[in-house]
Design a protein around this motif. Structure first.
Motif, short mmCIF file in Angstrom:
data_model
loop_
_atom_site.label_atom_id
_atom_site.label_comp_id
_atom_site.label_asym_id
_atom_site.label_seq_id
_atom_site.Cartn_x
_atom_site.Cartn_y
_atom_site.Cartn_z
N ASP A 1 43.42 -77.95 54.29
CA ASP A 1 44.11 -78.27 53.29
C ASP A 1 44.08 -79.04 52.40
O ASP A 1 45.12 -79.57 50.99
CB ASP A 1 45.95 -78.65 54.21
N VAL A 2 43.78 -80.28 52.71
CA VAL A 2 43.16 -81.63 51.90
C VAL A 2 41.91 -80.89 51.11
O VAL A 2 40.91 -80.31 51.00
CB VAL A 2 43.17 -82.82 52.44
N GLY A 3 41.68 -82.16 49.92
CA GLY A 3 40.92 -82.02 49.03
C GLY A 3 39.66 -82.45 49.67
O GLY A 3 38.65 -82.01 50.93
N LEU B 1 48.41 -83.58 57.47
CA LEU B 1 49.89 -82.61 57.63
C LEU B 1 51.08 -82.44 56.54
O LEU B 1 51.78 -82.06 56.66
CB LEU B 1 50.58 -83.88 58.71
N LYS B 2 51.19 -83.63 55.49
CA LYS B 2 51.79 -83.50 54.63
C LYS B 2 52.05 -82.00 53.60
O LYS B 2 52.58 -81.53 53.01
CB LYS B 2 51.70 -85.05 53.71
N ALA B 3 50.02 -82.17 54.06
CA ALA B 3 49.84 -81.22 52.24
C ALA B 3 50.22 -79.30 52.80
O ALA B 3 50.15 -78.70 52.08
CB ALA B 3 48.53 -80.62 52.66
N TYR C 1 42.75 -76.58 61.05
CA TYR C 1 41.38 -76.64 60.52
C TYR C 1 40.54 -75.72 61.32
O TYR C 1 40.12 -74.73 61.82
CB TYR C 1 42.04 -78.36 61.43
N THR C 2 39.13 -76.26 60.89
CA THR C 2 37.95 -75.67 61.26
C THR C 2 37.59 -76.65 62.44
O THR C 2 36.83 -77.78 62.04
CB THR C 2 37.15 -74.70 60.41
N VAL C 3 36.69 -75.89 63.38
CA VAL C 3 35.89 -76.65 64.22
C VAL C 3 34.45 -76.27 63.52
O VAL C 3 34.43 -75.28 64.24
CB VAL C 3 36.01 -76.42 65.31
N HIS C 4 33.46 -76.93 63.44
CA HIS C 4 32.32 -77.31 62.71
C HIS C 4 31.26 -77.61 64.02
O HIS C 4 31.37 -78.71 64.08
CB HIS C 4 31.97 -77.24 61.79
N LEU C 5 30.16 -76.40 64.40
CA LEU C 5 29.79 -77.55 65.70
C LEU C 5 28.28 -76.76 65.90
O LEU C 5 27.50 -76.00 64.92
CB LEU C 5 30.40 -76.36 66.61
N ASN C 6 27.30 -77.41 66.03
CA ASN C 6 25.64 -77.77 65.78
C ASN C 6 25.15 -78.46 67.35
O ASN C 6 25.64 -79.26 68.05
CB ASN C 6 24.68 -78.80 64.19
N ASN C 7 24.01 -77.97 67.05
CA ASN C 7 23.15 -78.77 68.31
C ASN C 7 21.86 -79.44 67.84
O ASN C 7 21.09 -78.92 66.81
CB ASN C 7 22.52 -77.70 69.19
N LEU C 8 21.76 -80.87 67.80
CA LEU C 8 21.29 -81.43 67.31
C LEU C 8 19.30 -82.14 67.91
O LEU C 8 18.44 -82.54 67.94
CB LEU C 8 21.58 -82.87 66.91
#
Ligand code: AMP
Length: 424
Positions: free
Chosen positions: A275-277, A316-318, A160-167
């Protein structure tokens, strides 16, 4: 046709129910190791709570809430998310007066009247964590690290990737200045925006940035204004960016990440599966320093997230990281129909259940069909009560992984024997 479950609502059958329970147990363990304690929230709240906290212009409140009226004419809603209820509970029970930080987690169903599709249900399960009372960036980082540790522990490390932003915040020079610039820009390109973005343009222009259709176009447009956070928000975010890698977590900056809700300030994040759509968001959250005050409470900073359990199980399944469902370790069978043998079998099953999983007692069936069931269930050992050994106080133990291995054991010694074989 017999009655069916309602569209968007589903049964969770074994082994999915077991995977869900195992994942919940893992999450509890991780959250407790970070000092979070469980909060059990009601499923129904006043509709107004979500209008106030989640925000009037959010999809959740505008289009997706299941609302109902009780006999007294009160407007209620099935909770679409956990944070508003957690904040309400925090205030209602004066948890802020206990001093220090309050770290809570919850596990339960959320309800949103969305169009059902793969990975999107009308009832789905969230695990959420909320940390109240710590405005330091370390609180943002700690909650994100807890989330990542849950996903890693489940088998998604590196997937998985961690996307980060400052609002930014509500100081005039911070988000309001950016909001005004963005609004001006969006007005100038309004005819290229989708109906949804056009409609909420004036009330919530930031949402255009995470619109599935318009977001990527805006991102690619060099004229799209970027947030220039105030000095405090900038410093806060810099510390988050330093501490996350110190906790072993890599991230990607994503200036278009605004999240669907109104209450976020400063740090926002989303963890997405590789891994998922299209429904790839496993979890999301952020800081919401103004929410508690805006709901009539004290000025308490807060940060938190929610994770979608079904999405994690799909990922997890994917990724092929699904643990085998539990199977009985011992299957107890009788060789002949006899009240004596059946009584002995029941007694043995009860004592074996003190330390392992036991199935059996398919009385009235042939030994062959009992053994077929033992195979189908994936039992490790079979214990067979037959008349001739029984008359000598014995029974047969068969190792089902090594078909020909069987031996006789004194019934009085059976528990000891199975225990030592399981530990071998
Ligand atoms: P949100 O509260 O919208 O930020 O959602 C947090 C997480 O809950 C998402 O990242 C998803 O994993 C999950 N989630 C949200 N909506 C749904 C839904 N309709 N069906 C299944 N999972 C959902």
């Amino acid at each position: 046709m017999a009655l069916q479950s309602v569209k968007g609502f589903k049964d969770i059958l074994p082994p999915e129910s077991e995977r869900t329970a195992a994942f919940e147990a893992l999450a509890r363990g991780v959250l407790e190791s970070f000092g979070f304690r469980e909060l059990r929230l009601p499923v129904v709240e006043a509709q107004e709570l979500f209008v106030k906290a989640t925000g009037e212009t959010t999809d959740i409140v505008e289009k997706e809430m299941f609302v109902l009226t009780d006999a007294g004419g009160r407007n209620l809603a099935l909770r679409p998310e956990g944070t508003p209820g957690a904040v309400r509970a925090f205030l209602q029970h004066n948890l802020n007066l206990q001093g220090g930080r309050t770290k809570l987690y919850y596990i339960g169903s959320m309800f949103r009247a969305e169009r059902p599709q793969a990975g999107r249900f009308r009832e789905f399960e969230q695990i959420g964590a909320e940390a109240f009372g710590n405005g330091h960036p370390s609180a943002d980082v700690e909650t994100i690290l807890a989330l990542a540790r849950i996903l890693d522990g489940a088998g998604l490390k590196g997937r998985y990737t961690v996307h980060l932003n400052n609002l930014g915040c509500e100081r005039p020079e911070c988000r309001p200045a950016y909001r005004a610039k963005l609004l001006e820009f969006l007005r100038s390109v309004a005819d290229t925006l989708c109906e949804n973005c056009k409609r909420r343009l004036e009330r919530n222009p930031l949402r255009a940035l995470d619109c599935k259709g318009d977001g990527p176009k805006l991102k690619a447009n060099p004229a799209t204004p970027q947030l220039a956070p105030c000095a405090e928000c900038h410093a806060h975010f810099e510390t988050v960016k330093t501490l996350l890698p110190a906790g072993g977590l890599a991230f990607e900056l994503d200036p278009n990440l605004v999240r669907g809700l109104d209450y976020y300030t400063r740090t926002v994040f989303e963890l997405r599966s590789a891994d998922v759509g299209s429904q790839d968001a496993l979890a999301g959250g952020g800081r919401y320093d103004g929410l508690i005050k805006s709901m009539g409470g004290p000025d308490v900073p807060a940060t938190g997230w929610a994770l979608g359990v079904e999405r994690v199980l799909m990922a997890l399944k994917a990724a092929g990281s699904i643990a085998a469902p539990p199977h009985p370790e011992v299957y107890v069978a009788v060789q002949a129909e006899s009240p004596e043998l059946e009584k002995a079998a029941f007694t043995a099953m009860q004592s074996l259940r003190d330390f392992c999983r036991v199935e059996g007692a398919l009385f009235g069936h042939s030994l062959k069909s009992q053994m077929r069931e033992a195979d189908r269930l994936g039992a490790t050992f079979a214990v067979i009560f037959g008349p001739s050994e029984f008359s000598e106080g014995k029974c047969t133990v068969k190792d089902l992984r090594a078909k020909d291995q069987q031996s006789q054991t004194a019934i009085a010694e059976l528990a000891k024997e199975i225990r030592s074989r399981l530990n071998a």
